[in-house]
Design a protein around this motif. Structure first.
Motif, mmCIF file in Angstrom:
data_model
loop_
_atom_site.group_PDB
_atom_site.id
_atom_site.type_symbol
_atom_site.label_atom_id
_atom_site.label_comp_id
_atom_site.label_asym_id
_atom_site.label_seq_id
_atom_site.Cartn_x
_atom_site.Cartn_y
_atom_site.Cartn_z
ATOM 1 N N THR A 1 0.833 -1.208 0.000
ATOM 2 C CA THR A 1 0.000 0.000 0.000
ATOM 3 C C THR A 1 0.865 1.254 0.000
ATOM 4 O O THR A 1 0.615 2.187 -0.775
ATOM 5 C CB THR A 1 -0.950 -0.001 1.221
ATOM 6 O OG1 THR A 1 -1.759 -1.182 1.168
ATOM 7 C CG2 THR A 1 -1.835 1.226 1.238
ATOM 8 N N VAL A 2 1.886 1.273 0.839
ATOM 9 C CA VAL A 2 2.803 2.420 0.871
ATOM 10 C C VAL A 2 3.489 2.569 -0.478
ATOM 11 O O VAL A 2 3.623 3.678 -1.011
ATOM 12 C CB VAL A 2 3.836 2.268 2.017
ATOM 13 C CG1 VAL A 2 4.955 3.286 1.886
ATOM 14 C CG2 VAL A 2 3.151 2.390 3.364
ATOM 15 N N LEU B 1 1.147 4.105 -2.936
ATOM 16 C CA LEU B 1 1.015 5.540 -2.663
ATOM 17 C C LEU B 1 2.234 6.308 -3.168
ATOM 18 O O LEU B 1 2.102 7.413 -3.715
ATOM 19 C CB LEU B 1 0.798 5.783 -1.174
ATOM 20 C CG LEU B 1 -0.543 5.295 -0.612
ATOM 21 C CD1 LEU B 1 -0.564 5.437 0.912
ATOM 22 C CD2 LEU B 1 -1.706 6.028 -1.258
ATOM 23 N N VAL C 1 1.894 6.516 -6.950
ATOM 24 C CA VAL C 1 0.902 7.538 -7.304
ATOM 25 C C VAL C 1 1.504 8.929 -7.117
ATOM 26 O O VAL C 1 1.340 9.809 -7.965
ATOM 27 C CB VAL C 1 -0.392 7.364 -6.461
ATOM 28 C CG1 VAL C 1 -1.322 8.551 -6.618
ATOM 29 C CG2 VAL C 1 -1.106 6.078 -6.856
ATOM 30 N N GLY C 2 2.244 9.120 -6.033
ATOM 31 C CA GLY C 2 2.894 10.406 -5.799
ATOM 32 C C GLY C 2 3.923 10.726 -6.865
ATOM 33 O O GLY C 2 4.001 11.867 -7.350
#
Length: 154
Positions: free
Chosen positions: A129-130, A133, A136-137
């Protein structure tokens, strides 16, 4: 028991192909496909990181302890984050070799494990999940940079 040996050999082979499959001409340094893939700005390091998640899955499947899986996730995240820096990241990819490090962790701890299946699985999903993220960032930052560049040029 035979299945564990086959799996163990597979993660070592994958790590070697990614991090240590050839010698860089004119040096004694070894590299693999991961630094080559990483040359593609932004996308290459993300692909390398996604491939690196295989080692987390393998560690979870072999029921390695949570601290080993966290160390492995740190290796992958560090390589993705620093690997995203142009030029410096490529040098880091060649020297850090997260996949070989993670393969060695699997080999080292697969015979000295405790049953932590639930915790290990939760940690793998948390790291995933990290990682998503961060991807996506990075994609948002690349899109923002391209938009800013086009606004300045046109």
């Amino acid at each position: 028991m035979e299945k564990a040996k086959t799996s163990s050999g597979l993660h070592r082979k994958v790590a070697t192909v990614l991090d240590d499959s050839f010698t860089i001409p004119g040096t004694k340094m070894r590299a693999g496909l991961d630094p080559i893939i990483g040359v593609i700005p932004g996308v290459g390091d993300i692909i390398g990181g996604l491939i690196g998640i295989y080692f987390l899955w393998e560690a979870s499947r072999q029921k390695l302890t949570a601290d080993v899986i966290i160390s492995m996730g740190f290796n992958i995240l560090l390589e993705v984050i620093i690997g995203s820096i142009p030029f410096l990241g490529d040098i880091f990819d060649v020297t850090w070799k997260a996949n070989l490090r993670n393969s060695e962790l699997i080999d080292k701890y697969q015979h000295h494990k405790t049953e932590t299946t639930v915790i290990s699985t939760l940690i793998v999903w948390s790291i995933f999940t990290v990682f998503v993220l961060i991807i996506v960032g990075l994609i948002a930052a690349i899109i923002g940079f391209v938009n800013l560049l086009f606004d300045q040029l046109f």
